[in-house]
Design a protein around this motif. Structure first.
Motif, mmCIF file in Angstrom:
data_model
loop_
_atom_site.group_PDB
_atom_site.id
_atom_site.type_symbol
_atom_site.label_atom_id
_atom_site.label_comp_id
_atom_site.label_asym_id
_atom_site.label_seq_id
_atom_site.Cartn_x
_atom_site.Cartn_y
_atom_site.Cartn_z
ATOM 1 N N ILE A 100 3.433 5.348 -0.443
ATOM 2 C CA ILE A 100 2.771 6.005 -1.754
ATOM 3 C C ILE A 100 3.326 5.182 -2.846
ATOM 4 N N ASP A 101 4.355 4.657 -2.912
ATOM 5 C CA ASP A 101 4.954 3.746 -4.050
ATOM 6 C C ASP A 101 4.202 2.534 -4.119
ATOM 7 N N LEU A 102 3.536 2.076 -3.396
ATOM 8 C CA LEU A 102 2.707 1.058 -3.459
ATOM 9 C C LEU A 102 2.268 0.658 -4.685
ATOM 10 N N PRO A 103 1.440 1.228 -5.310
ATOM 11 C CA PRO A 103 0.908 1.083 -6.604
ATOM 12 C C PRO A 103 1.846 0.702 -7.719
ATOM 13 N N PHE A 104 2.958 1.421 -7.558
ATOM 14 C CA PHE A 104 3.948 1.094 -8.429
ATOM 15 C C PHE A 104 4.707 -0.130 -8.213
ATOM 16 N N ALA A 105 4.891 -0.461 -6.809
ATOM 17 C CA ALA A 105 5.557 -1.941 -6.595
ATOM 18 C C ALA A 105 4.732 -3.067 -6.683
ATOM 19 N N LEU A 106 3.346 -2.882 -6.404
ATOM 20 C CA LEU A 106 2.342 -4.042 -6.493
ATOM 21 C C LEU A 106 1.973 -4.628 -7.664
ATOM 22 N N PRO A 107 1.893 -5.681 -7.964
ATOM 23 C CA PRO A 107 1.406 -6.276 -9.385
ATOM 24 C C PRO A 107 -0.142 -5.794 -9.683
ATOM 25 N N THR A 108 -0.245 -5.442 -10.738
ATOM 26 C CA THR A 108 -1.788 -5.033 -11.009
ATOM 27 C C THR A 108 -2.633 -5.916 -10.913
ATOM 28 N N ALA A 109 -2.526 -7.114 -11.082
ATOM 29 C CA ALA A 109 -3.573 -8.362 -10.859
ATOM 30 C C ALA A 109 -3.905 -8.217 -9.296
ATOM 31 N N VAL A 110 -2.948 -8.139 -8.365
ATOM 32 C CA VAL A 110 -3.135 -8.313 -7.082
ATOM 33 C C VAL A 110 -3.785 -7.128 -6.679
ATOM 34 N N ALA A 111 -3.751 -5.878 -7.273
ATOM 35 C CA ALA A 111 -4.490 -4.729 -6.831
ATOM 36 C C ALA A 111 -5.782 -5.062 -7.307
ATOM 37 N N GLY A 112 -6.077 -5.493 -8.560
ATOM 38 C CA GLY A 112 -7.199 -5.876 -9.204
ATOM 39 C C GLY A 112 -8.289 -6.569 -8.314
ATOM 40 N N ILE A 113 -7.670 -7.860 -7.718
ATOM 41 C CA ILE A 113 -8.775 -8.791 -7.279
ATOM 42 C C ILE A 113 -8.935 -7.935 -5.765
ATOM 43 N N ALA A 114 -7.775 -7.276 -5.174
ATOM 44 C CA ALA A 114 -8.112 -6.761 -3.819
ATOM 45 C C ALA A 114 -9.182 -5.614 -3.978
ATOM 46 N N LEU A 115 -9.086 -4.837 -4.962
ATOM 47 C CA LEU A 115 -10.133 -3.785 -5.224
ATOM 48 C C LEU A 115 -11.492 -4.379 -5.415
ATOM 49 N N THR A 116 -11.604 -5.582 -6.187
ATOM 50 C CA THR A 116 -12.859 -5.852 -6.480
ATOM 51 C C THR A 116 -13.522 -6.503 -5.341
ATOM 52 N N SER A 117 -12.634 -7.110 -4.584
ATOM 53 C CA SER A 117 -13.334 -7.700 -3.301
ATOM 54 C C SER A 117 -13.686 -6.696 -2.327
ATOM 55 N N ILE A 118 -13.157 -5.566 -2.272
ATOM 56 C CA ILE A 118 -13.412 -4.443 -1.586
ATOM 57 C C ILE A 118 -14.843 -3.831 -1.847
ATOM 58 N N TYR A 119 -14.906 -3.795 -2.950
ATOM 59 C CA TYR A 119 -16.140 -2.863 -3.594
ATOM 60 C C TYR A 119 -17.033 -3.581 -4.107
ATOM 61 N N SER A 120 -17.121 -4.877 -4.169
ATOM 62 C CA SER A 120 -18.379 -5.480 -4.772
ATOM 63 C C SER A 120 -19.500 -5.617 -3.668
ATOM 64 N N GLN A 121 -20.501 -6.239 -4.206
ATOM 65 C CA GLN A 121 -21.726 -5.990 -3.220
ATOM 66 C C GLN A 121 -21.543 -6.293 -1.922
#
Lengths: 277, 349, 306
Positions: A100-121
């Motif tokens: 659960i604490d992952l979003p707190f520990a994970l750098p926002t940039a890493v989350a950003g590119i990962a999410l983009t990768s998942i939800y892009s076309q």
């Protein structure tokens, strides 16, 4: 004579307090004051003109609405997650609890590119929705998803301790009086949890409106449509429009501080209610 | 060591905890500060220790003013109500702490700690951590720890408050014996008057920031000087007007009094002299193991007394005789002990 | 303090609740399902993506990405910034917690709120304020230029922005811990003659060591991972003022996706280690507390052992 502090026999007050105030002033207060002073440098009209420009208002709308949506989603699902973690047993529970604490520990940039990768076309999930004509990345929907990621731990970790502290005797009393499960939840359990939910909501919301790193990749940053306030500030800075950037920053700060006060008040009130009991 | 307090005042926010408290320990060794919760006794103790500073007033140890002396230098031992053992240190290290501060040699420290472990019956527990001890054991560690650096004054804050009733009685006896063996001046705080009476040589009653009375336990019990003390010690029943009572009528009308069951005898007809005993009806009888507790309605008043275990049992509704040997006459601020004058006259004959 | 509760007694080992205090099994399964799906979608999926994308072109390419020159500079800079900011904020956190927890003074709540401030400020604004202060057009800009001191677009600026953003972490962990423990052990030590430093090192620190470690771990994770604030302040000079998160951004914007995810995976690994250490410490704290509770229930028999 009203004393500033009770003379205490423990030593070190002067030293620690002095360093605390000095450090606080240097790292936090003085730098923050630059925003106010710089903004004060422009006239009232200039300030208003900057802050009410169409693009700026649009960015506030995007930021506030997506944050609101994400915080609401987090309240609903975060509550379920907290409930399930506290009250049920299932394999893998400890692992999930730790994650659960992952979003707190994970750098926002890493989350950003990962999410983009998942939800892009042609991303893992994006490609499921593309045939339906639904685009997630580079739309406000993508921003909401990123903000849900960011805000999840705030709701879960605020509700969990309250759930854990709930004594079962109140529930048992209700059961003995014949109450059904739904009624017990509605009348006995939920009211106890509501303050924590509201606090969690406020925390998630407050974090979401200022979020930059996880959103800036997935949003596409299209002015008037998916441009969030932090990015707008960044853009103005790159164009050396310090006045504009500062004006917008000042409004953001005011909103953040207001939320901070509300959160503190909420927590103070819950704490008082619980300790007075 | 002789402890004197002169006109101590202390306030916390709007609350006046101590309002001009003065006392002199004289050469008494075991002094009990007794009183209801919130009365100021713990505050007074902490001021003696230097853990709080008084707003006004002086503290003297052996005639020397110590207000400005920090607790580190007052040569006191303090036992907290919750023991405040160092939770991450073993029993041995806890007790040795004060000696380490005094920079004694390792051999000296070992010798003294072992002596104290022996004295307090903790041998074999040196390596345990506080959370592995029972309440009574923790209390004894706290005691040994306070004594280790050889202080001149020992201060105990409600030392038995957190202990089971049965163990409490044993520990009380143990504590009194221990303090007499070690020979150190000790002031302890308690709200339990049975405890104060059993343990202390001298009792100081503190209530609402004032000292009500100072004296030996017997003094305080038999000769209370204020209404508060009269009602605080033991069980008390109040009479609105004693002029209706035999043997006390000479005092005049309108006097209130407090009556202790210890000074009341209850008997069936013929067991007590009728000239000085009242008649009454039994309201309630409770067997307490060590005696019978009997409540009797005498006129408008409810008076209680004790009857020996093996006496003829009484029943509610029965008519009995009640002999009041002495009572405490009280007004707003004063209290005077008065003997049953009829009884005195009778015995003089 | 506003917000984030980071440690909880572990509920993981609790037994199933009795039937009369629980929802029906069908409802339970539904809720567990929803929770797992949600967590899987929101948390696990992104994590998996990082690993999969990083290794997409094979292990050799992965290794090359993270040992490439600019990547190495970024790693070095990130470590350096953390090595400076974390100890500084830790010292601050300990001082602030000591002042707040051990003494009474007016304005204490205000101080606590002020310490919380950086937590609620957007990272971009956190960077902005230092640009306003030290940038070429900032307050001290001309003076700095005159003395040829670079703060913005250089290491000092990055450190300052990181200090701001991670400011409250250690303090907000320690303050409740110290407050919960009270002053009695310290007072007891004082009555036995111990002076200030001895009390601090021998009594207080051992009691709060888990709190300090917690705070340091979280502070470190945030310091290494900070993006928005550092982005504003660093100037993005490759090889010199790029931290790892910034380097990830650059690679991504240049469509070097695999390389970007490779560097990102190191940060993700750091996050997982942070979570693991945090869980371990929570478990230790919980088992110590449980042992204490059990230990206190010794039966006292007069005559045998009290």
């Amino acid at each position: 004579m009203k004393q500033f502090k009770q003379r205490s026999i423990l030593p070190g007050f002067g030293l620690t307090m002095g360093f605390t105030l000095l450090y606080l002033g240097l790292i936090v207060l003085i730098p923050l004051s630059t925003v106010i002073l710089k903004a004060a440098g422009s006239t009232w009209q200039e300030f208003l003109a900057t802050v009410t420009a169409a693009r700026v208002i649009a960015s506030f709308r995007v930021s506030l609405l997506t944050s609101l949506a994400a915080a609401l989603i987090n309240v609903v699902f975060g509550f379920i997650v907290a409930w399930v973690l506290v009250r049920y047993t299932f394999p893998g529970k400890r692992l999930i609890d730790g994650l659960i604490d992952l979003p707190f520990a994970l750098p926002t940039a890493v989350a950003g590119i990962a999410l983009t990768s998942i939800y892009s076309q042609n991303g893992w999930i994006g490609r499921l929705f593309d045939p339906l004509g639904v685009k997630i990345a580079f739309t406000p929907l993508g921003i909401v998803i990123a903000l849900v990621f960011i805000g999840l731990p705030f709701v879960v970790r605020t509700v969990q301790p309250v759930l854990q502290e709930l004594q079962s005797d109140v529930e048992e009393a209700a059961v003995l009086m014949g109450a059904k499960r739904r009624l017990i939840f509605r009348k006995v359990l939920f009211p106890e949890l509501l303050p924590a939910l509201i606090t969690g909501f406020a925390l998630a919301f407050s974090r979401a409106i200022g979020e930059y790193g996880s959103v800036v990749f997935i949003s596409g940053n299209m002015p008037m449509r998916t441009e969030i306030v932090p990015l707008l500030i960044m853009t103005k800075l790159e164009q050396f429009d310090y006045v504009g950037a500062t004006a917008i920053a000042l409004v953001m700060l005011l909103i953040s501080f207001l939320l901070l006060l509300v959160i503190n008040l909420l927590q103070w009130r819950t704490h008082r209610r619980l300790t007075a009991e | 060591m002789r402890i004197q307090a002169r006109n101590i005042k202390k306030r916390f926010g709007h609350f006046q905890a101590l309002d001009g408290v003065s006392f002199d320990s004289g050469d008494n060794r075991l002094i009990g500060l007794l009183g209801p919760s919130g009365g100021g006794k713990t505050t007074l103790l902490r001021i003696l220790a230097g853990l709080e500073t008084p707003d006004e007033g002086d503290i003297l140890f052996d005639g020397r003013r110590v207000n400005d002396v920090p607790p580190q230098k007052r040569e006191i031992g303090f036992v907290f109500q919750s023991y405040a053992l160092f939770r991450h240190m073993s029993v041995f290290d806890n007790i040795a702490f004060g000696l380490t501060v005094q920079k004694r040699s390792k051999a000296e420290i070992r010798e003294r700690v072992e002596y104290l472990l022996d004295l307090t019956g903790l041998k074999g527990l040196e390596k345990r951590l506080p959370h592995q001890l029972s309440g009574g054991q923790k209390q004894r560690v706290a005691f040994a720890r306070a004594l280790a650096p050889e202080p001149k004054l020992l201060l105990l804050d409600e030392p038995f408050a957190a202990i089971d009733a049965k163990v409490r009685k044993e520990l009380r006896k143990w504590l009194k014996a221990m303090i007499n063996e070690v020979g150190i001046t000790t002031i302890f705080v308690t709200h339990d008057q049975e405890e104060a009476v059993e343990v202390a040589d001298e009792i100081i009653i503190v209530s609402q920031g004032h000292i009500e009375q100072q004296g030996t336990p017997i003094d305080i019990y038999l000769r209370p000087r204020t209404p508060f003390v009269a009602s605080f010690m033991g069980e008390t029943h109040f009479i609105a007007d004693i002029s209706g009572l035999k043997g006390f009528a000479q005092l005049g009308r309108g006097f209130k009094a407090a009556i202790r069951p210890e000074f009341v005898e209850i008997g069936k007809k013929g067991e007590l002299p009728v000239q000085v005993a009242e008649t009454g009806v039994v309201r309630q009888v409770v067997f307490r193991g060590k005696d019978w507790h009997v409540e009797v309605q005498v006129g408008e008043n409810l008076i209680a007394g004790y009857r020996p275990v093996d006496a003829d049992p009484l029943k509610p509704g029965e008519e009995v005789l009640v002999l009041i040997r002495k009572l405490h006459v009280i007004d707003e601020n004063r209290c005077a002990t008065v003997d049953n004058l009829g009884l005195v006259a009778m015995n003089a004959v | 303090m506003a917000g984030y509760v980071t440690h909880l007694p572990s509920s993981a080992d609790a037994a199933e609740r009795p039937a009369h205090l629980n929802e029906s099994s069908a409802v339970r399964r539904l809720l567990i399902g929803i929770a797992l799906l949600f967590v899987g979608l929101v948390l696990v999926l992104p994590l998996l993506t990082v690993i999969v994308e990083a290794l997409e072109r094979g292990f050799k390419v992965y290794l090359a990405s993270i040992t490439e020159k600019d990547a190495r500079s970024a790693i070095r800079l990130t470590l350096l910034v953390a090595a400076i900011s974390v100890p500084l904020n830790t010292i601050f956190g300990i001082c602030a917690a000591w002042a707040i927890a051990k003494f009474n003074f007016r304005g204490k709540n205000l101080l606590i709120t002020l310490i919380d401030l950086p937590f609620s400020v957007s990272p971009v604004i956190a960077g902005l304020i230092f640009v306003l202060l030290f940038g070429a057009q900032g307050w001290l800009g001309p003076w700095l230029q005159a003395h040829d001191i670079k703060i913005v677009f250089a290491l000092p600026g990055i450190v300052l922005a990181t200090l701001f953003v991670t400011f409250p972490f250690v303090a907000r962990e320690l303050i409740p811990v110290m407050q919960a423990q009270g002053n009695e052990e310290e007072e007891a030590a004082a009555t036995m003659g111990a002076g200030g430093w001895r009390i601090f090192w021998k009594i207080t620190v051992p009691n709060v060591k888990w709190g300090i470690l917690y705070g340091v771990i979280l502070c470190n994770a945030r310091a290494m991972g900070e993006f928005g604030a550092v982005s504003v302040v660093s100037g993005h000079i490759r090889g010199q003022t790029n931290t790892m998160p910034l380097h990830v951004e650059i690679l991504y914007n240049e469509y070097q996706f695999t390389a970007a995810f490779a560097v990102a995976s190191l940060l993700a690994l750091l996050a997982l280690i942070t979570l693991a250490v945090k869980s371990f410490m929570e478990w230790k704290q919980w088992s110590a507390a449980a042992a204490a509770e059990q230990g206190g229930v010794h039966l006292a028999h007069p005559g045998t052992e009290h």
